[in-house]
Design a protein around this motif. Structure first.
Motif, mmCIF file in Angstrom:
data_model
loop_
_atom_site.group_PDB
_atom_site.id
_atom_site.type_symbol
_atom_site.label_atom_id
_atom_site.label_comp_id
_atom_site.label_asym_id
_atom_site.label_seq_id
_atom_site.Cartn_x
_atom_site.Cartn_y
_atom_site.Cartn_z
ATOM 1 N N GLU A 32 81.297 -24.392 28.194
ATOM 2 C CA GLU A 32 80.149 -24.472 27.275
ATOM 3 C C GLU A 32 80.573 -24.340 25.820
ATOM 4 N N ASP A 33 81.719 -23.673 25.575
ATOM 5 C CA ASP A 33 82.239 -23.543 24.205
ATOM 6 C C ASP A 33 82.562 -24.899 23.578
ATOM 7 N N PHE A 34 82.709 -25.933 24.402
ATOM 8 C CA PHE A 34 83.072 -27.262 23.888
ATOM 9 C C PHE A 34 81.862 -28.182 23.765
ATOM 10 N N GLU A 35 80.676 -27.633 24.052
ATOM 11 C CA GLU A 35 79.483 -28.464 24.200
ATOM 12 C C GLU A 35 78.908 -28.888 22.847
ATOM 13 N N ARG A 36 78.388 -30.102 22.822
ATOM 14 C CA ARG A 36 77.700 -30.647 21.653
ATOM 15 C C ARG A 36 76.257 -30.118 21.631
ATOM 16 N N GLY A 37 75.350 -30.838 22.241
ATOM 17 C CA GLY A 37 73.972 -30.338 22.337
ATOM 18 C C GLY A 37 73.875 -29.341 23.480
ATOM 19 N N PRO A 38 73.064 -28.283 23.306
ATOM 20 C CA PRO A 38 72.963 -27.248 24.333
ATOM 21 C C PRO A 38 72.412 -27.796 25.649
ATOM 22 N N GLY A 39 73.118 -27.522 26.735
ATOM 23 C CA GLY A 39 72.651 -27.935 28.056
ATOM 24 C C GLY A 39 72.996 -29.366 28.420
ATOM 25 N N THR A 40 73.631 -30.126 27.492
ATOM 26 C CA THR A 40 73.931 -31.538 27.764
ATOM 27 C C THR A 40 75.215 -31.713 28.573
ATOM 28 N N ARG A 41 76.076 -30.720 28.560
ATOM 29 C CA ARG A 41 77.431 -30.804 29.131
ATOM 30 C C ARG A 41 78.228 -31.970 28.533
ATOM 31 N N GLN A 42 77.826 -32.420 27.333
ATOM 32 C CA GLN A 42 78.595 -33.452 26.628
ATOM 33 C C GLN A 42 79.604 -32.790 25.681
ATOM 34 N N TRP A 43 80.842 -33.277 25.727
ATOM 35 C CA TRP A 43 81.893 -32.764 24.848
ATOM 36 C C TRP A 43 81.569 -33.046 23.384
ATOM 37 N N HIS A 44 81.735 -32.052 22.534
ATOM 38 C CA HIS A 44 81.700 -32.228 21.085
ATOM 39 C C HIS A 44 82.965 -32.983 20.652
ATOM 40 N N GLY A 45 82.865 -33.785 19.567
ATOM 41 C CA GLY A 45 84.027 -34.521 19.078
ATOM 42 C C GLY A 45 85.155 -33.630 18.579
ATOM 43 N N GLY A 46 84.833 -32.404 18.193
ATOM 44 C CA GLY A 46 85.829 -31.488 17.636
ATOM 45 C C GLY A 46 86.945 -31.137 18.610
ATOM 46 N N PRO A 47 86.623 -30.572 19.786
ATOM 47 C CA PRO A 47 87.691 -30.274 20.745
ATOM 48 C C PRO A 47 88.406 -31.537 21.252
#
Lengths: 140, 140, 140, 140
Positions: A45-60
């Motif tokens: 979850e620390d890598f998540e973009r929108g909360p609850g989406t389980r989509q990776w943020h571009g940062g990590p």
């Protein structure tokens, strides 16, 4: 350096420092001869973009690409090298999947090294590609 | 959207999602008219490269640049847009300092937006520069 | 080197070699202290994309950006340096106009130099932006 | 479109416009299914860096990379698409050799296409690599 010592060096580098410890990467594979390395990063979850989406943020994703590029040269040269510049193309969203980054040295010159990185999801689809230049002069 | 509502939107986006929460960024400034945004990120051991060095790892630097680029367009367009690609040039090591990222929209077209990002340390020295392309077609 | 000698060096480099002769560039301005250079390239049918459109092809735009970046470091270091990598963002079509390229050194280190380049049309609008890394180790 | 018509379209595009005519490129190979194209450009003094060196200037190298990327998508989509941005890494000097550029579509989405390009000399050595983003929305 023996293959065992190099593996130890790579594993040590993957675990050391606050940011690597935060990420929690696993060494999957490497080849000194080919200048390749494969690193896996499970979703959290620390890598998540929108909360609850389980989509990776571009940062990590960007961070993992930088590290896989650095480690491909680390496998080839047996020492860490600083990044000169890094370019990332995001190909598709990464959702509810671990990420596998494969770095491959294109060129390792006296001053500059060039590495290609491919990031795939659990289904083997390309999520992002990267290309990085690293400074190979700095060494002990 | 009023300036107050836009500020609320920006602050909300900075705080939402697992990765933004991990980073802990602060909104310093923004201008809808100019398409600029300034974000500050204090140093933490979680961002460290070598243990005890207080040197920033390239990963959170890349992430902060991506986010500042995204937020410059968010300030301009009042909605988030996905990153197409991102390029980062590391200029000098960032040691024992917070980082301030300033994103500035170069162009905001119907399909693609282009943003320049500059990262400075507490002494005002440029630590890294970034340039990102973002997809502006995706509506709300 | 005196300012006159440096101007002579820049003009000489702009005129020498088959590709520079093909382009036909003009030196507009330069500053050793600031590490800047401005070069102008008038339109010719040789640079055209579609026949009769008077629209610049991306190729000579990329070439002019590379050269302006190289010349900004040439003004600063008083010697030519090879390009490591070059990134170009096309902002808007350039039609029936000369192009003015302004290169500005961001950083000139012992091994790598970084330059930003902006390309404008006769109306002063940004046509394309570039960023290049150059190898500064190679001495005379 | 039949394979013969597509080949005719590609050859036509390679020959049309002032800049393509200046370059004088040859179509070597293409595959619509794979989204690949191979283009060859023989050396001429017009492409030379230093006089008498027979070394390619970076400008025509950048132009050839841009065109090969564009043509890989042209083969795939059967229409030309504008370049959003282009990145070139120079790997080694190209001296007294023709250049062969191979473009390969990484992704062809509704709005943005991504292409990798590799440039090799007559000995098959990589001279430069490129990566380009192209706008695929623009229809006929």
């Amino acid at each position: 350096m023996s293959n065992e010592s190099l593996e130890e060096l790579l594993r040590h580098h993957l675990e050391v420092g606050g940011f690597h410890q935060f990420l929690g990467m696993e060494l999957v594979d490497f080849s000194k001869g080919e200048g390749t390395v494969t690193i896996r990063l499970p979703f959290r979850e620390d890598f998540e973009r929108g909360p609850g989406t389980r989509q990776w943020h571009g940062g990590p994703i960007a961070a993992l690409i930088d590290i896989a590029g650095d480690f491909a040269l680390l496998a080839k040269l047996e020492r860490g090298v600083p990044t000169v510049n890094l370019r990332i193309d995001y190909v598709r969203p990464a959702i509810d999947t671990s990420l596998t980054a494969r770095g491959r040295v294109i060129r390792s010159g006296r001053t500059v090294g060039l590495v290609d990185i491919e990031l795939t999801d659990d289904a083997g689809r390309v999520v992002a590609v990267g290309r990085g230049s690293y400074l190979t002069t700095s060494g002990p």
